[in-house]
Design a protein around this motif. Structure first.
Motif, PDB file in Angstrom:
ATOM      1  N   ILE A 177       0.849  -1.179   0.000  1.00  0.00           N
ATOM      2  CA  ILE A 177       0.000   0.000   0.000  1.00  0.00           C
ATOM      3  C   ILE A 177       0.893   1.241   0.000  1.00  0.00           C
ATOM      4  CG2 ILE A 177      -1.791   1.289   1.227  1.00  0.00           C
ATOM      5  CD1 ILE A 177      -2.753  -1.416   0.319  1.00  0.00           C
ATOM      6  N   LEU A 178       0.643   2.175  -0.925  1.00  0.00           N
ATOM      7  CA  LEU A 178       1.312   3.472  -0.914  1.00  0.00           C
ATOM      8  C   LEU A 178       0.368   4.488  -0.294  1.00  0.00           C
ATOM      9  CD1 LEU A 178       2.960   3.740  -4.470  1.00  0.00           C
ATOM     10  CD2 LEU A 178       3.929   2.820  -2.352  1.00  0.00           C
TER      11      LEU A 178
ATOM     12  N   ARG B  51       9.823  11.430  -3.981  1.00  0.00           N
ATOM     13  CA  ARG B  51      10.040  10.938  -2.618  1.00  0.00           C
ATOM     14  C   ARG B  51       9.292   9.633  -2.390  1.00  0.00           C
ATOM     15  NH1 ARG B  51      12.025  14.072   1.693  1.00  0.00           N
ATOM     16  NH2 ARG B  51      12.723  16.165   1.115  1.00  0.00           N
ATOM     17  N   LEU B  52       8.085   9.541  -2.927  1.00  0.00           N
ATOM     18  CA  LEU B  52       7.310   8.317  -2.767  1.00  0.00           C
ATOM     19  C   LEU B  52       7.965   7.149  -3.498  1.00  0.00           C
ATOM     20  CD1 LEU B  52       4.751   7.035  -1.628  1.00  0.00           C
ATOM     21  CD2 LEU B  52       3.546   7.758  -3.696  1.00  0.00           C
TER      22      LEU B  52
ATOM     23  N   GLY C  30      10.395  -2.566  -2.691  1.00  0.00           N
ATOM     24  CA  GLY C  30       9.241  -2.848  -3.523  1.00  0.00           C
ATOM     25  C   GLY C  30       9.338  -2.210  -4.894  1.00  0.00           C
ATOM     26  N   SER C  31       8.346  -2.471  -5.702  1.00  0.00           N
ATOM     27  CA  SER C  31       8.249  -1.887  -7.041  1.00  0.00           C
ATOM     28  C   SER C  31       6.784  -1.568  -7.308  1.00  0.00           C
ATOM     29  CB  SER C  31       8.757  -2.859  -8.100  1.00  0.00           C
ATOM     30  OG  SER C  31       7.905  -3.992  -8.192  1.00  0.00           O
ATOM     31  N   LEU C  32       6.529  -0.768  -8.337  1.00  0.00           N
ATOM     32  CA  LEU C  32       5.152  -0.415  -8.665  1.00  0.00           C
ATOM     33  C   LEU C  32       4.317  -1.648  -8.990  1.00  0.00           C
ATOM     34  CD1 LEU C  32       5.587   2.823 -10.811  1.00  0.00           C
ATOM     35  CD2 LEU C  32       4.670   2.638  -8.488  1.00  0.00           C
ATOM     36  N   ALA C  33       4.947  -2.681  -9.515  1.00  0.00           N
ATOM     37  CA  ALA C  33       4.218  -3.901  -9.851  1.00  0.00           C
ATOM     38  C   ALA C  33       3.646  -4.590  -8.610  1.00  0.00           C
ATOM     39  CB  ALA C  33       5.131  -4.870 -10.607  1.00  0.00           C
ATOM     40  N   GLN C  34       4.218  -4.294  -7.443  1.00  0.00           N
ATOM     41  CA  GLN C  34       3.765  -4.915  -6.195  1.00  0.00           C
ATOM     42  C   GLN C  34       2.720  -4.088  -5.460  1.00  0.00           C
ATOM     43  OE1 GLN C  34       8.070  -5.227  -5.008  1.00  0.00           O
ATOM     44  NE2 GLN C  34       7.371  -7.149  -4.124  1.00  0.00           N
ATOM     45  N   VAL C  35       2.453  -2.891  -5.939  1.00  0.00           N
ATOM     46  CA  VAL C  35       1.509  -2.007  -5.245  1.00  0.00           C
ATOM     47  C   VAL C  35       0.080  -2.444  -5.542  1.00  0.00           C
ATOM     48  CG1 VAL C  35       0.692   0.362  -4.980  1.00  0.00           C
ATOM     49  CG2 VAL C  35       3.124  -0.087  -5.326  1.00  0.00           C
TER      50      VAL C  35
ATOM     51  N   LEU D 180      -1.999   2.517 -12.534  1.00  0.00           N
ATOM     52  CA  LEU D 180      -1.722   1.141 -12.116  1.00  0.00           C
ATOM     53  C   LEU D 180      -2.985   0.281 -12.092  1.00  0.00           C
ATOM     54  CD1 LEU D 180       0.738   1.908  -9.164  1.00  0.00           C
ATOM     55  CD2 LEU D 180       1.339   1.088 -11.451  1.00  0.00           C
ATOM     56  N   ASP D 181      -4.154   0.930 -12.278  1.00  0.00           N
ATOM     57  CA  ASP D 181      -5.442   0.234 -12.246  1.00  0.00           C
ATOM     58  C   ASP D 181      -5.623  -0.509 -10.920  1.00  0.00           C
ATOM     59  OD1 ASP D 181      -7.934  -0.562 -13.148  1.00  0.00           O
ATOM     60  OD2 ASP D 181      -7.169  -2.336 -14.175  1.00  0.00           O
ATOM     61  N   ILE D 182      -5.449   0.245  -9.833  1.00  0.00           N
ATOM     62  CA  ILE D 182      -5.594  -0.316  -8.495  1.00  0.00           C
ATOM     63  C   ILE D 182      -6.535   0.586  -7.686  1.00  0.00           C
ATOM     64  CG2 ILE D 182      -3.352  -1.488  -8.432  1.00  0.00           C
ATOM     65  CD1 ILE D 182      -2.213   0.905  -6.942  1.00  0.00           C
TER      66      ILE D 182
END
Length: 206
Positions: A2-3, A42-43, A52-57, A86-88
């Motif tokens: 989670i971001l 920064r994020l 982590g990576s964006l693929a894991q968000v 990211l379609d999340i």
């Protein structure tokens, strides 16, 4: 992962947490005029430091305010852009509640509302209210941004620079209960009132 973004004040913060809300990393700072340019780098740096990576968000949490009009618009724009790209799912979390959750020692949370006014949420209250600077409870332990503490001559306060961690935790809890999150198109900051000279129509266009 989670971001989370909390940008309702001049002391914004970002965080990365696991799907269960366990905090992995948090970063907070006193913003410069380049806040809009700083937030996303920064994020992304924090995500990398957390391994982590964006693929894991899997979800985004964002502070809803009330607070800084500009800060909230920047934070919301970045959060919604990430959720769309990211379609999340995205979840909005009340900012001052997150500040109090992040700082258990605080009796209240205080964010700027105007030159002489502030949004005040006392612990145990249902909702924030607008108070004049002369009506801010001076004997309470408050969480407030540094610039507001200086402007209102509050003395020592707790900073909200870890509040994004509380946003991430609350977002994870919401997403476990409702995996779809909030409506991306209609999610907007919650203003108790708009800044002087800004109409509701203008605010909706931004």
């Amino acid at each position: 992962m989670i971001l989370a973004i909390e940008a309702a004040s001049t002391d914004p913060s970002v965080a990365v947490a696991g799907p269960d809300g366990a905090l992995l990393a948090v970063d907070g700072w006193s913003a410069t005029p380049r806040q809009a340019q700083e937030l996303l780098p920064r994020l992304m740096d924090l995500l990398a430091r957390a391994g982590g990576s964006l693929a894991q968000v899997t979800g985004i949490g964002v502070g809803l305010g009330p607070g800084s009009f500009t800060g909230l618009r920047v934070g919301m724009s970045v959060a919604k852009g990430l959720a769309f790209g990211l379609d999340i799912p995205i979840v909005g979390i009340p900012s001052l509640e997150a500040w109090l959750h992040a700082e258990p020692r605080a009796d209240g949370a205080l964010a700027r509302a105007g030159a002489r006014d502030a949004y005040l949420l006392l612990r145990g209250s249902d909702a924030p209210r607008i108070v004049d600077r002369d009506d801010v409870p001076r004997k309470s332990h408050l969480v407030a941004p540094a610039e507001l503490a200086e402007a209102f001559e509050l003395g020592e306060v707790l900073s909200p620079v870890r509040a994004a961690g509380a946003v991430a935790e609350a977002a994870a809890e919401r997403l476990r209960a409702d995996p779809g999150g909030d409506d991306l198109e209609h999610l907007e900051p919650r203003y108790l009132r708009l800044p002087r000279g800004v109409s509701a129509a203008v605010a909706q266009e931004r």
